[in-house]
Design an enzyme around this catalytic site. Structure first.
Site, PDB file in Angstrom:
ATOM      1  CD1 TRP A 140       8.174 -19.778 -51.041  1.00 34.44           C
ATOM      2  CD2 TRP A 140       8.614 -19.638 -53.238  1.00 34.44           C
ATOM      3  NE1 TRP A 140       7.337 -18.833 -51.593  1.00 34.44           N
ATOM      4  CE2 TRP A 140       7.581 -18.724 -52.934  1.00 34.44           C
ATOM      5  CE3 TRP A 140       9.065 -19.724 -54.557  1.00 34.44           C
ATOM      6  CZ2 TRP A 140       6.986 -17.909 -53.904  1.00 34.44           C
ATOM      7  CZ3 TRP A 140       8.478 -18.909 -55.515  1.00 34.44           C
ATOM      8  CH2 TRP A 140       7.453 -18.018 -55.186  1.00 34.44           C
ATOM      9  CE1 TYR A 144      10.420 -18.844 -48.750  1.00 34.31           C
ATOM     10  CE2 TYR A 144      12.072 -20.563 -48.691  1.00 34.31           C
ATOM     11  CZ  TYR A 144      11.640 -19.330 -49.129  1.00 34.31           C
ATOM     12  OH  TYR A 144      12.460 -18.576 -49.964  1.00 34.31           O
ATOM     13  CG  LEU A 160      13.808 -23.957 -63.834  1.00 34.19           C
ATOM     14  CD1 LEU A 160      13.294 -25.383 -63.669  1.00 34.19           C
ATOM     15  CD2 LEU A 160      14.563 -23.825 -65.168  1.00 34.19           C
ATOM     16  CD  GLN A 175       9.481 -30.964 -61.078  1.00 33.84           C
ATOM     17  OE1 GLN A 175       9.817 -30.411 -60.018  1.00 33.84           O
ATOM     18  NE2 GLN A 175       8.270 -30.817 -61.594  1.00 33.84           N
TER      19      GLN A 175
HETATM   20  P1  NDP Z   1      12.291 -22.531 -59.932  1.00 31.71           P
HETATM   21  O1  NDP Z   1      12.038 -21.280 -60.659  1.00 31.71           O
HETATM   22  O2  NDP Z   1      13.349 -23.428 -60.486  1.00 31.71           O
HETATM   23  O3  NDP Z   1      10.911 -23.313 -59.804  1.00 31.71           O
HETATM   24  C1  NDP Z   1      10.875 -24.599 -59.250  1.00 31.71           C
HETATM   25  C2  NDP Z   1       9.582 -25.277 -59.659  1.00 31.71           C
HETATM   26  O4  NDP Z   1       9.550 -25.453 -61.076  1.00 31.71           O
HETATM   27  C3  NDP Z   1       9.478 -26.669 -59.073  1.00 31.71           C
HETATM   28  O5  NDP Z   1       8.997 -26.669 -57.763  1.00 31.71           O
HETATM   29  C4  NDP Z   1       8.550 -27.325 -60.071  1.00 31.71           C
HETATM   30  O6  NDP Z   1       7.230 -26.893 -59.809  1.00 31.71           O
HETATM   31  C5  NDP Z   1       9.025 -26.738 -61.399  1.00 31.71           C
HETATM   32  N1  NDP Z   1      10.131 -27.512 -62.001  1.00 31.71           N
HETATM   33  C6  NDP Z   1      11.418 -27.609 -61.564  1.00 31.71           C
HETATM   34  N2  NDP Z   1      12.140 -28.378 -62.385  1.00 31.71           N
HETATM   35  C7  NDP Z   1      11.322 -28.779 -63.370  1.00 31.71           C
HETATM   36  C8  NDP Z   1      11.503 -29.589 -64.506  1.00 31.71           C
HETATM   37  N3  NDP Z   1      12.696 -30.130 -64.794  1.00 31.71           N
HETATM   38  N4  NDP Z   1      10.435 -29.799 -65.328  1.00 31.71           N
HETATM   39  C9  NDP Z   1       9.241 -29.260 -65.059  1.00 31.71           C
HETATM   40  N5  NDP Z   1       8.991 -28.487 -63.972  1.00 31.71           N
HETATM   41  C10 NDP Z   1      10.037 -28.229 -63.131  1.00 31.71           C
HETATM   42  O7  NDP Z   1      12.755 -22.257 -58.442  1.00 31.71           O
HETATM   43  P2  NDP Z   1      11.896 -21.743 -57.158  1.00 31.71           P
HETATM   44  O8  NDP Z   1      10.947 -20.687 -57.543  1.00 31.71           O
HETATM   45  O9  NDP Z   1      11.393 -22.937 -56.443  1.00 31.71           O
HETATM   46  O10 NDP Z   1      13.059 -21.084 -56.316  1.00 31.71           O
HETATM   47  C11 NDP Z   1      14.126 -21.898 -55.810  1.00 31.71           C
HETATM   48  C12 NDP Z   1      14.401 -21.537 -54.371  1.00 31.71           C
HETATM   49  O11 NDP Z   1      14.766 -20.177 -54.278  1.00 31.71           O
HETATM   50  C13 NDP Z   1      13.184 -21.642 -53.420  1.00 31.71           C
HETATM   51  O12 NDP Z   1      12.923 -22.958 -52.993  1.00 31.71           O
HETATM   52  C14 NDP Z   1      13.644 -20.768 -52.280  1.00 31.71           C
HETATM   53  O13 NDP Z   1      14.572 -21.458 -51.479  1.00 31.71           O
HETATM   54  C15 NDP Z   1      14.347 -19.634 -53.015  1.00 31.71           C
HETATM   55  N6  NDP Z   1      13.446 -18.481 -53.241  1.00 31.71           N
HETATM   56  C16 NDP Z   1      13.758 -17.315 -52.586  1.00 31.71           C
HETATM   57  C17 NDP Z   1      12.967 -16.209 -52.705  1.00 31.71           C
HETATM   58  C18 NDP Z   1      13.329 -14.958 -51.992  1.00 31.71           C
HETATM   59  O14 NDP Z   1      12.533 -14.003 -51.946  1.00 31.71           O
HETATM   60  N7  NDP Z   1      14.500 -14.885 -51.418  1.00 31.71           N
HETATM   61  C19 NDP Z   1      11.714 -16.229 -53.506  1.00 31.71           C
HETATM   62  C20 NDP Z   1      11.494 -17.491 -54.179  1.00 31.71           C
HETATM   63  C21 NDP Z   1      12.348 -18.556 -54.047  1.00 31.71           C
HETATM   64  P3  NDP Z   1       5.901 -27.707 -60.181  1.00 31.71           P
HETATM   65  O15 NDP Z   1       6.275 -29.146 -60.396  1.00 31.71           O
HETATM   66  O16 NDP Z   1       5.000 -27.512 -59.042  1.00 31.71           O
HETATM   67  O17 NDP Z   1       5.374 -27.039 -61.418  1.00 31.71           O
END
Ligand code: NDP
Length: 328
Positions: free
Chosen positions: A21, A54, A212, A293
């Site tokens: 996503w 997505y 996160l 990350q």
């Molecule tokens: P997170 O809450 O873990 O956020 C991930 C984001 O956080 C990364 O893309 C990055 O963004 C940042 N990040 C991750 N690790 C680190 C780190 N170690 N240090 C600093 N920044 C970090 O998860 P998502 O919100 O991406 O959700 C995970 C998955 O869940 C999605 O890909 C999707 O498949 C699913 N999902 C499903 C939904 C639904 O309605 N069913 C809705 C949302 C997600 P950046 O570097 O850009 O700051």
């Protein structure tokens, strides 16, 4: 890697999985997406999460090309799609959970992902304009056709999930196996309270998202200057920034960060380990925009034992949001 049963089903998913996503087809290029997928797979992740919406279908195209290029054995991974929001089309029959859209969205996902079947197929949200019987019959039909293996829901209420279960029981169809709810230190009620009964009664599995809270459970938003190139700084995502980076959360993030550092780990590792410790979580879906990350977050698997009862109480005291079960 640790593998967990997806609810009461026979399917085993890696405790940490990987989703696309806002990253694939949008924030990051295909070479970075490939590095992330390859690293995830090499480290035992077997579930890859996607959805029609997505990057308006592009995320599935990117993921499909990578899987083909890396020549993964189809039996070695689990892949999902979700329907409801539509891809780049949003006409009256190009969104929602009607039989027409569920079937067509499935066909589109198969084509974009370049696979013959989806392991998991989710109803991305409930649809009040489609009878639940139509949804359950359609999902059952897609299973009978071999186009999907398991179906589930995302952000449905316990009541909506149970309605689907009752319809499945009445007609001897296959009901939903899993739900995909948000679950992290700031969003807990559904996973910890609302679904508590149905883990036991129907054996619901959960593939939880945003462990996160979109990246706020890290130290980067604690810095004086807003970090560049992050999700919450992306154009068009102001709504997400407003929803997640609430003022009252910052002192809590600061205190959580200090606690994690005392344990000798980073805050994202502690936050992911915290979600993993919940036995009703089948898999925690990770997101990452950079390889570093993902490497860091995968370490959370080994951190679960650091979260002793004493540490968990300290976390509770900081977040101060333990969901309360109803009194009856
Ligand atoms: P997170 O809450 O873990 O956020 C991930 C984001 O956080 C990364 O893309 C990055 O963004 C940042 N990040 C991750 N690790 C680190 C780190 N170690 N240090 C600093 N920044 C970090 O998860 P998502 O919100 O991406 O959700 C995970 C998955 O869940 C999605 O890909 C999707 O498949 C699913 N999902 C499903 C939904 C639904 O309605 N069913 C809705 C949302 C997600 P950046 O570097 O850009 O700051």
């Amino acid at each position: 890697m640790e593998y967990r049963r997806l609810g009461k089903s026979g399917l085993k998913v890696s405790a940490l999985s990987f989703g696309s996503w806002l990253t694939f087809g949008k924030q990051i290029g295909a070479p970075t997406a490939e590095k992330l997928m390859a690293y995830a797979y090499e480290n035992g992740i077997n579930f890859f999460d996607n959805a029609e919406i997505y990057a308006q279908g592009k995320s599935e195209i990117v993921m499909g090309r990578i899987i083909k290029k890396l020549k993964w054995d189809r039996t070695s991974f689990v892949i999902s799609s979700k329907a409801y929001f539509g891809d780049y089309r949003n006409g009256p029959n190009q969104t929602g959970l009607s039989r027409k859209h569920l079937v067509e969205a499935c066909h589109h996902a198969l084509k974009r992902l370049q696979v013959d079947y989806l392991d998991l197929y989710f109803c991305h949200r409930p649809d009040k304009q489609t009878p639940i019987e139509e949804v359950v019959w359609t999902m059952n039909h897609l299973i009978q056709q071999g186009k999907i293996l398991y179906w589930g829901t995302s952000e449905w209420s316990a009541q909506e999930i149970m309605e689907a279960q009752m319809v499945a029981k009445e007609y001897r169809l296959i009901g939903p196996t899993m739900e995909q709810p948000q679950y992290n230190l700031f969003e807990r009620a559904k996973v910890e309270v609302e679904f508590a009964q149905i883990y036991k009664t129907v054996g619901l599995g959960t593939t939880i998202w945003s462990p996160l809270a979109s990246g706020i459970l890290t130290d980067k938003y604690l810095r004086k200057n807003f970090p560049k190139g992050t999700r919450l700084g992306m154009d068009g995502l102001e709504w997400l920034k407003e929803r997640t980076l609430q003022d009252d959360r910052l002192p809590k993030i600061q205190a959580l960060n200090e606690l994690a550092l005392d344990l000798g780990i980073s805050l994202p590792r502690m936050a992911i380990a915290w979600a993993l410790r919940n036995p009703n979580v089948s898999t925690v879906i990770l997101g990452a925009s950079k390889l570093a990350q993902l490497k860091e977050n995968l370490k959370a698997l080994g951190d679960q034992d650091l979260l002793t009862p004493d540490v968990l109480e300290k976390i509770e005291a900081i977040v101060d949001n333990r969901p309360v079960p109803p009194a009856w």
